[in-house]
Write a protein that holds these residues in place. Sequence first.
Motif, PDB file in Angstrom:
ATOM      1  N   LEU A 151      -7.515  -7.303 -10.965  1.00  0.00           N
ATOM      2  CA  LEU A 151      -8.570  -7.878 -11.799  1.00  0.00           C
ATOM      3  C   LEU A 151      -7.976  -8.530 -13.036  1.00  0.00           C
ATOM      4  N   ILE A 152      -7.051  -7.851 -13.666  1.00  0.00           N
ATOM      5  CA  ILE A 152      -6.410  -8.393 -14.868  1.00  0.00           C
ATOM      6  C   ILE A 152      -5.656  -9.678 -14.543  1.00  0.00           C
ATOM      7  N   LEU A 153      -4.985  -9.697 -13.403  1.00  0.00           N
ATOM      8  CA  LEU A 153      -4.180 -10.860 -13.031  1.00  0.00           C
ATOM      9  C   LEU A 153      -5.030 -12.044 -12.566  1.00  0.00           C
ATOM     10  N   SER A 154      -6.151 -11.781 -11.928  1.00  0.00           N
ATOM     11  CA  SER A 154      -6.920 -12.888 -11.341  1.00  0.00           C
ATOM     12  C   SER A 154      -8.183 -13.257 -12.116  1.00  0.00           C
ATOM     13  N   HIS A 155      -8.660 -12.394 -12.979  1.00  0.00           N
ATOM     14  CA  HIS A 155      -9.908 -12.621 -13.719  1.00  0.00           C
ATOM     15  C   HIS A 155     -11.067 -12.902 -12.765  1.00  0.00           C
ATOM     16  N   ASP A 156     -11.104 -12.187 -11.649  1.00  0.00           N
ATOM     17  CA  ASP A 156     -12.119 -12.359 -10.616  1.00  0.00           C
ATOM     18  C   ASP A 156     -13.379 -11.583 -11.010  1.00  0.00           C
ATOM     19  N   GLN A 157     -14.491 -12.277 -11.213  1.00  0.00           N
ATOM     20  CA  GLN A 157     -15.725 -11.621 -11.647  1.00  0.00           C
ATOM     21  C   GLN A 157     -16.332 -10.748 -10.552  1.00  0.00           C
ATOM     22  N   LEU A 158     -16.187 -11.160  -9.292  1.00  0.00           N
ATOM     23  CA  LEU A 158     -16.706 -10.353  -8.190  1.00  0.00           C
ATOM     24  C   LEU A 158     -15.942  -9.024  -8.105  1.00  0.00           C
TER      25      LEU A 158
ATOM     26  N   SER B 299     -15.498  -8.123   0.347  1.00  0.00           N
ATOM     27  CA  SER B 299     -14.251  -8.421   1.064  1.00  0.00           C
ATOM     28  C   SER B 299     -14.116  -9.873   1.504  1.00  0.00           C
ATOM     29  N   HIS B 300     -15.215 -10.629   1.595  1.00  0.00           N
ATOM     30  CA  HIS B 300     -15.079 -12.035   1.969  1.00  0.00           C
ATOM     31  C   HIS B 300     -14.474 -12.855   0.830  1.00  0.00           C
ATOM     32  N   SER B 301     -14.609 -12.352  -0.394  1.00  0.00           N
ATOM     33  CA  SER B 301     -14.038 -13.057  -1.540  1.00  0.00           C
ATOM     34  C   SER B 301     -12.709 -12.476  -1.983  1.00  0.00           C
ATOM     35  N   THR B 302     -12.587 -11.144  -1.935  1.00  0.00           N
ATOM     36  CA  THR B 302     -11.353 -10.492  -2.361  1.00  0.00           C
ATOM     37  C   THR B 302     -11.141  -9.218  -1.555  1.00  0.00           C
ATOM     38  N   THR B 303      -9.937  -9.031  -1.076  1.00  0.00           N
ATOM     39  CA  THR B 303      -9.631  -7.805  -0.332  1.00  0.00           C
ATOM     40  C   THR B 303      -9.006  -6.744  -1.233  1.00  0.00           C
ATOM     41  N   ALA B 304      -8.864  -7.047  -2.510  1.00  0.00           N
ATOM     42  CA  ALA B 304      -8.241  -6.087  -3.430  1.00  0.00           C
ATOM     43  C   ALA B 304      -9.050  -4.802  -3.542  1.00  0.00           C
ATOM     44  N   VAL B 305     -10.366  -4.914  -3.426  1.00  0.00           N
ATOM     45  CA  VAL B 305     -11.224  -3.740  -3.592  1.00  0.00           C
ATOM     46  C   VAL B 305     -11.119  -2.779  -2.408  1.00  0.00           C
ATOM     47  N   LEU B 306     -10.549  -3.207  -1.315  1.00  0.00           N
ATOM     48  CA  LEU B 306     -10.433  -2.342  -0.142  1.00  0.00           C
ATOM     49  C   LEU B 306      -9.537  -1.126  -0.398  1.00  0.00           C
ATOM     50  N   GLY B 307      -8.713  -1.170  -1.415  1.00  0.00           N
ATOM     51  CA  GLY B 307      -7.891  -0.012  -1.765  1.00  0.00           C
ATOM     52  C   GLY B 307      -8.719   1.209  -2.110  1.00  0.00           C
ATOM     53  N   ALA B 308      -9.941   0.991  -2.569  1.00  0.00           N
ATOM     54  CA  ALA B 308     -10.829   2.110  -2.897  1.00  0.00           C
ATOM     55  C   ALA B 308     -11.240   2.880  -1.651  1.00  0.00           C
ATOM     56  N   MET B 309     -11.080   2.273  -0.481  1.00  0.00           N
ATOM     57  CA  MET B 309     -11.464   2.939   0.758  1.00  0.00           C
ATOM     58  C   MET B 309     -10.533   4.093   1.124  1.00  0.00           C
ATOM     59  N   ALA B 310      -9.415   4.230   0.445  1.00  0.00           N
ATOM     60  CA  ALA B 310      -8.513   5.347   0.718  1.00  0.00           C
ATOM     61  C   ALA B 310      -8.943   6.623   0.013  1.00  0.00           C
ATOM     62  N   VAL B 311      -9.819   6.521  -0.979  1.00  0.00           N
ATOM     63  CA  VAL B 311     -10.173   7.686  -1.791  1.00  0.00           C
ATOM     64  C   VAL B 311     -11.187   8.617  -1.110  1.00  0.00           C
ATOM     65  N   PRO B 312     -12.298   8.136  -0.528  1.00  0.00           N
ATOM     66  CA  PRO B 312     -13.247   9.075   0.080  1.00  0.00           C
ATOM     67  C   PRO B 312     -12.653   9.987   1.167  1.00  0.00           C
ATOM     68  N   PRO B 313     -11.770   9.508   2.050  1.00  0.00           N
ATOM     69  CA  PRO B 313     -11.167  10.461   2.986  1.00  0.00           C
ATOM     70  C   PRO B 313     -10.314  11.535   2.283  1.00  0.00           C
ATOM     71  N   PHE B 314      -9.656  11.155   1.191  1.00  0.00           N
ATOM     72  CA  PHE B 314      -8.870  12.127   0.436  1.00  0.00           C
ATOM     73  C   PHE B 314      -9.782  13.194  -0.167  1.00  0.00           C
ATOM     74  N   THR B 315     -10.844  12.762  -0.827  1.00  0.00           N
ATOM     75  CA  THR B 315     -11.754  13.733  -1.436  1.00  0.00           C
ATOM     76  C   THR B 315     -12.499  14.533  -0.370  1.00  0.00           C
ATOM     77  N   GLY B 316     -12.746  13.918   0.776  1.00  0.00           N
ATOM     78  CA  GLY B 316     -13.361  14.653   1.888  1.00  0.00           C
ATOM     79  C   GLY B 316     -12.442  15.734   2.418  1.00  0.00           C
ATOM     80  N   GLY B 317     -11.153  15.438   2.474  1.00  0.00           N
ATOM     81  CA  GLY B 317     -10.184  16.446   2.895  1.00  0.00           C
ATOM     82  C   GLY B 317     -10.101  17.593   1.911  1.00  0.00           C
ATOM     83  N   LEU B 318     -10.240  17.290   0.625  1.00  0.00           N
ATOM     84  CA  LEU B 318     -10.217  18.349  -0.383  1.00  0.00           C
ATOM     85  C   LEU B 318     -11.426  19.270  -0.274  1.00  0.00           C
ATOM     86  N   SER B 319     -12.592  18.682  -0.031  1.00  0.00           N
ATOM     87  CA  SER B 319     -13.810  19.489  -0.054  1.00  0.00           C
ATOM     88  C   SER B 319     -14.155  20.112   1.292  1.00  0.00           C
ATOM     89  N   ARG B 320     -13.839  19.437   2.393  1.00  0.00           N
ATOM     90  CA  ARG B 320     -14.270  19.898   3.713  1.00  0.00           C
ATOM     91  C   ARG B 320     -13.160  19.965   4.757  1.00  0.00           C
TER      92      ARG B 320
END
Length: 176
Positions: free
Chosen positions: A29-36, A80-101
């Motif tokens: 975000l800092i590097l691209s100034h992408d509002q989306l 994701s059609h505009s930026t794939t950078a946000v897809l990195g957040a998809m790694a967090v829910p499985p991690f937190t799911g593993g912690l809780s369940r």
Amino acid sequence: MIRSGLGRQHTWLAVGARTFALLSLAMPLILSHDQLLLLALLAIFAIWAAVTAGELLGIPATVLLVMDAALVGSVAGLSSHSTTAVLGAMAVPPFTGGLSRGARGVSLALSAELTAYVVISLTDGPLTQEQGTSAFTWAVTGLGLGLIASFVRHTFLQVNDPQRAYRDAQALIREL
């Protein structure tokens, strides 16, 4: 009912993972100034703040886990059609799911997240190769992190089991 003990420790570990992910995703975000991307990160921040509040208040972990994963997958699918950078957040829910369940939480998180991602992103048209590759990469990363979290959870539960001596003695008696 406010959680305590093991649940609270998992909550704070999950908060750390979520914070790290948001800080990591802020660099593009800092590097691209992408509002989306900014809107997507704000939405993910709001989702994770609500999930953390729910964890602290004792809302059932499975409900929070599925909602977290589905909402993060939806935000990723919308942007994701505009930026794939946000897809990195998809790694967090499985991690937190593993912690809780454990492993069940990992599979619930991955299935909810990927279902939401595919359904939402297909409404804007077919997935590009970049979107598919990025989604696959982050889903596999989430799977790996989730399995590591499941192992940590399992190990922590074994170490802090107040009846472990009783279970060990019972297992020895069964062997005889």
